[in-house]
Design an enzyme around this catalytic site. Sequence first.
Site, PDB file in Angstrom:
ATOM      1  N   THR A 175     -35.089   6.845   4.294  1.00 44.17           N
ATOM      2  CA  THR A 175     -34.004   5.873   4.167  1.00 44.17           C
ATOM      3  C   THR A 175     -34.333   4.590   4.917  1.00 44.17           C
ATOM      4  O   THR A 175     -33.597   3.609   4.812  1.00 44.17           O
ATOM      5  CB  THR A 175     -32.691   6.453   4.728  1.00 44.17           C
TER       6      THR A 175
ATOM      7  N   ARG B 202     -24.084  10.480  -5.636  1.00 43.32           N
ATOM      8  CA  ARG B 202     -23.508  11.570  -4.843  1.00 43.32           C
ATOM      9  C   ARG B 202     -22.023  11.306  -4.580  1.00 43.32           C
ATOM     10  O   ARG B 202     -21.186  12.208  -4.670  1.00 43.32           O
ATOM     11  CB  ARG B 202     -24.250  11.722  -3.526  1.00 43.32           C
TER      12      ARG B 202
ATOM     13  N   ASP C 268     -38.734  15.181   3.643  1.00 45.34           N
ATOM     14  CA  ASP C 268     -37.580  14.292   3.719  1.00 45.34           C
ATOM     15  C   ASP C 268     -37.532  13.613   5.087  1.00 45.34           C
ATOM     16  O   ASP C 268     -37.965  14.176   6.087  1.00 45.34           O
ATOM     17  CB  ASP C 268     -36.299  15.109   3.491  1.00 45.34           C
TER      18      ASP C 268
ATOM     19  N   LYS D 283     -33.598  10.917  -4.328  1.00 44.61           N
ATOM     20  CA  LYS D 283     -34.973  11.131  -3.863  1.00 44.61           C
ATOM     21  C   LYS D 283     -35.377  12.607  -3.945  1.00 44.61           C
ATOM     22  O   LYS D 283     -36.466  12.941  -4.406  1.00 44.61           O
ATOM     23  CB  LYS D 283     -35.128  10.594  -2.436  1.00 44.61           C
ATOM     24  N   THR D 284     -34.499  13.486  -3.498  1.00 44.97           N
ATOM     25  CA  THR D 284     -34.815  14.917  -3.577  1.00 44.97           C
ATOM     26  C   THR D 284     -34.902  15.374  -5.030  1.00 44.97           C
ATOM     27  O   THR D 284     -35.780  16.158  -5.409  1.00 44.97           O
ATOM     28  CB  THR D 284     -33.759  15.743  -2.835  1.00 44.97           C
TER      29      THR D 284
END
Length: 356
Positions: free
Chosen positions: A170, A229, A121, A76-77
């Site tokens: 999220t 990640r 965020d 997302k970032t």
Amino acid sequence: MNWDDPTDAPAPERLVGSVADREDQAVEAALRPKDLDEFIGQEKVREQLDLVLRAARARGATADHVLLSGAPGLGKTTLSMIIAAEMGAPIRITSGPAIQHAGDLAAILSSLQEGEVLFLDEIHRMSRPAEEMLYMAMEDFRVDVIVGKGPGATAIPLELPPFTLVGATTRAGLLPPPLRDRFGFTAHMEFYEPAELERVIHRSANLLDVEIEADGAAEIAGRSRGTPRIANRLLRRVRDYAQVKADGLITRDIAAAALKVYEVDARGLDRLDRAVLEALLKLFGGGPVGLSTLAVAVGEERETVEEVAEPFLVREGLLARTPRGRVGTPAAWAHLGLTPPRSAGTGNGQQDLFGT
């Protein structure tokens, strides 16, 4: 390689945790893709977002507000930074928990440049007063700043330059409908397929100057829980093992041996995951068993079991949540190499366990 980068999240204690620690953030900053063509995975989201950005550039306008939802670590970032790069605009990064008052948001909005991208965020964790101010800012590019208190308070309208808000969450279900409806484009980030994670790992290995064979990348990808990640974190740990225990080349055997040292099994389960399953199957005959009882059995807090271990176990089909409690599935028995009792998963497992 695509990741999410929460700005206020604590460092993860698990190798397979999806929250970024400082090491992750430093590595991700160096390895993030810079445009949509370089971004791996999320094909539908990429295609739709590309159309949104191309159309905005053709009109010479700012892009619509974008809402990105999905689990941590899916990108997302990274996508927010790509949106800014594709639009040739600067980006401002903050988080919902950092905005506790409407004045905090007003200070950020009033300092934005025309066309700037504001990345927010964990937007669902923003305070209610700030959230209500954001409604007007997104729709009318205007906010009302309250000066004074009580009967003498005055609302001063403040015009804002057009900007693009990129919200990340999220837990999209926690966003109130008025806020969700103000986003022009909403995208849900899906977990990655192993083949996509292999591409992520090969790209990362190339940028990190790590030698890796195809079967080594496949072994790491299969244990990465569908999350880039985690794949990159496992790659770094396997790299360390290969440099110390081998000649630096990552093969399937080296990857498997390294991840055995770090207690990450073939399906991506770690110590906590297996402890939950073993307690459920061995102590309670497969369940059903209450969450609090299960947490006591593994020596963890109830919230840790429910929020850290259970989501992945449920997604993998190893554990089921029922009105009567947690139940181990046939796949869980098979994964741990155990033979289920005849009544496993029917609600009578505990009685059979104690011979009554």
